[in-house]
Design an enzyme around this catalytic site. Structure first.
Site, PDB file in Angstrom:
ATOM      1  N   ARG A 114       5.798 -10.552  -5.596  1.00 42.77           N
ATOM      2  CA  ARG A 114       4.506 -10.825  -4.979  1.00 42.77           C
ATOM      3  C   ARG A 114       3.605  -9.605  -5.012  1.00 42.77           C
ATOM      4  O   ARG A 114       3.994  -8.535  -5.472  1.00 42.77           O
ATOM      5  CB  ARG A 114       4.740 -11.260  -3.524  1.00 42.77           C
ATOM      6  N   GLY A 115       2.384  -9.789  -4.499  1.00 41.53           N
ATOM      7  CA  GLY A 115       1.473  -8.681  -4.257  1.00 41.53           C
ATOM      8  C   GLY A 115       1.181  -7.816  -5.454  1.00 41.53           C
ATOM      9  O   GLY A 115       0.682  -8.283  -6.468  1.00 41.53           O
ATOM     10  N   GLU A 116       1.504  -6.555  -5.335  1.00 39.97           N
ATOM     11  CA  GLU A 116       1.130  -5.545  -6.325  1.00 39.97           C
ATOM     12  C   GLU A 116       2.331  -4.831  -6.910  1.00 39.97           C
ATOM     13  O   GLU A 116       2.617  -4.915  -8.087  1.00 39.97           O
ATOM     14  CB  GLU A 116       0.194  -4.524  -5.657  1.00 39.97           C
ATOM     15  N   ASP A 117       3.073  -4.102  -6.088  1.00 42.65           N
ATOM     16  CA  ASP A 117       4.083  -3.181  -6.631  1.00 42.65           C
ATOM     17  C   ASP A 117       5.311  -3.907  -7.141  1.00 42.65           C
ATOM     18  O   ASP A 117       5.815  -3.581  -8.227  1.00 42.65           O
ATOM     19  CB  ASP A 117       4.457  -2.147  -5.562  1.00 42.65           C
ATOM     20  N   SER A 118       5.805  -4.920  -6.395  1.00 41.08           N
ATOM     21  CA  SER A 118       6.999  -5.634  -6.876  1.00 41.08           C
ATOM     22  C   SER A 118       6.676  -6.391  -8.169  1.00 41.08           C
ATOM     23  O   SER A 118       7.526  -6.521  -9.051  1.00 41.08           O
ATOM     24  CB  SER A 118       7.511  -6.610  -5.804  1.00 41.08           C
TER      25      SER A 118
ATOM     26  N   ASP B 147       0.835  -1.202   0.000  1.00 41.19           N
ATOM     27  CA  ASP B 147       0.000   0.000   0.000  1.00 41.19           C
ATOM     28  C   ASP B 147       0.867   1.248   0.000  1.00 41.19           C
ATOM     29  O   ASP B 147       0.739   2.135  -0.837  1.00 41.19           O
ATOM     30  CB  ASP B 147      -0.925  -0.002   1.219  1.00 41.19           C
TER      31      ASP B 147
ATOM     32  N   GLN C 185      13.565   1.375  -2.468  1.00 40.73           N
ATOM     33  CA  GLN C 185      12.808   1.035  -3.683  1.00 40.73           C
ATOM     34  C   GLN C 185      13.705   1.137  -4.917  1.00 40.73           C
ATOM     35  O   GLN C 185      13.643   0.291  -5.806  1.00 40.73           O
ATOM     36  CB  GLN C 185      11.592   1.943  -3.830  1.00 40.73           C
TER      37      GLN C 185
END
Ligand code: TRH
Length: 386
Positions: free
Chosen positions: A275-279, A21, A259
């Site tokens: 994983r997830g969203e940003d990576s 997030d 980042q």
């Protein structure tokens, strides 16, 4: 640079768990400020937790200017909203703040999670009137198709990656900064992998696959509170405080990176587990092969999300490679599945996989980026054309 869009935007971020997030909100807020000249206030509910992604942040300060963004604690009843308010991931806005948004007819946009599923385009831009207050929220869905909100991508990102890949000095400095001396494991044919995953990932299956692949492999594992390396690599020899080794496979523990350095790690590796969203998105832009582990959801709905992405992402791939990429995703996200020889076969296709991943990144980077589409959407709201 485009005419600086006038005005101020407020961005709201609630840190549910992990880093996604705040990872997305911090990246987007900086981009709105630096590329579109907006005065951005980023309101965060948990400043201490945000430090993982914004290390220079002082959690004691209610407001501070960082890299062109005004990073603020959650607003109190006196805070006057900006003309455009970006709620993210349906985090919810304080009622007092919403009431003031009504008074000044502020635009209310909710940035939702990225998905490749077919329904996204039909929900993108849809209005949702508030149940009590005379104000309407508009849903803004990131996506892979032109009729969605697009993908988060800084304007200079692709060129920065290309420059880094060409610059061996910059690469040496990067590895040295990580305390990793390039050496035997960098001989031709050796492979570098990066590992960022949830605990449910099929790490045992992957290690078995790597051990059956007869080339030197280094696995870079940025620190994450979700994992205990000593038990994960229990049957490896612990060679230093931060590395494990078994036959030709070396695991190198890394600190949690900035980042920017995490991008460089993705650019430098031959296969990235994300994983997830940003990576996930950073791995796509890295133009290197990757395996994505979606954020786990009930009833396995994350696998539906994963399949929707795989169908879209491998649409232009040679059949055999598409099958290998798909099989590796299921073997990774399903710890019970038979992983061998899925991962070693995927590694054998590295050259072809790299060529495809690079093309796929270039193809997706031809589309307008999410921040530009968000501004265009807000302009249409101003013209009441939504
Ligand atoms: O941390 P995540 O699992 O975040 C998740 C997801 O966003 C998920 O969609 C959401 O529902 C959940 O949070 C609440 O994975 P994600 O999205 O990849 O975010 C990780 C961020 O951490 C990303 O911005 C990259 C960054 N990162 C670093 O800055 N340094 C590092 O060393 C690593 C490994 C990651």
């Amino acid at each position: 640079m485009k005419q600086a869009a006038s005005g101020q935007w407020d961005v709201f971020c609630k840190i549910v768990d992990n880093h996604g997030d705040i990872g997305v909100c911090w990246r987007l807020s900086r981009q709105l400020a630096s590329e579109h000249g907006l005065r951005v206030r980023l309101f965060i509910d948990d400043l201490m937790a945000a430090k993982s992604i914004i290390p220079q942040l002082d959690p004691k300060l209610p407001q501070q200017e960082l890299i062109g963004v005004s990073v603020c604690a959650w607003p109190d009843a006196t805070t006057v909203p900006a003309k455009t308010v970006l709620e993210t991931f349906s985090c919810g806005l304080p009622m007092a703040f919403l009431e003031k948004m009504v008074a000044q007819q502020a635009h209310w946009i909710n940035l939702d999670y990225l998905s490749a599923e077919d329904w996204v385009a039909s929900f993108h831009g849809k209005p949702s009137p508030h149940p009590q207050l005379p104000i309407t929220k508009h849903f803004f869905f990131p996506g892979f198709e032109l009729n969605t909100g697009g993908l988060l991508r800084e304007q200079a990102l692709i060129q920065q990656r290309a420059d880094f890949i060409e610059d061996s000095q910059a690469q040496r400095q990067f590895w040295q900064a990580l305390g990793y001396e390039q050496g035997v494991n960098d001989l031709p044919g050796s492979l570098k992998l990066s590992l960022f995953c949830y605990p449910q990932a099929n790490i045992k299956g992957l290690l078995d696959g790597l051990l059956s692949y007869r080339q030197a492999i280094t696995v870079f594992f940025p620190a994450s509170p979700l994992h205990r390396p000593d038990s994960l690599f229990a049957d490896f020899e612990k060679t230093t405080e931060r590395s494990f080794k078994k036959h030709h496979v070396t695991v190198q523990l890394l600190p949690f990176l900035s980042q920017a350095n995490y991008d460089r790690l993705l650019w430098s590796c031959d296969l990235n587990f994300v994983r997830g969203e940003d990576s996930w998105l950073r791995a796509i832009w890295a133009g290197q092969p990757f395996i994505w582990q979606p954020y786990l959801q009930d009833e396995g709905t994350h696998l539906i999300k994963m399949q929707a992405f795989l169908t879209r992402y491998t649409a232009h791939a040679p059949i055999e490679l598409a099958k290998q990429i798909e099989a590796a995703h299921y073997a990774w996200s399903d710890a019970k599945s038979q992983a061998n020889p899925v991962f070693s076969e995927l590694l054998l296709a590295t050259v072809q996989h790299k060529a495809y991943a690079k093309q796929a990144a270039e193809r997706l980077a031809n589309a307008p980026d999410l921040a530009s589409k968000l501004l265009r959407f807000n302009e249409k709201l101003m013209e009441n054309k939504v």
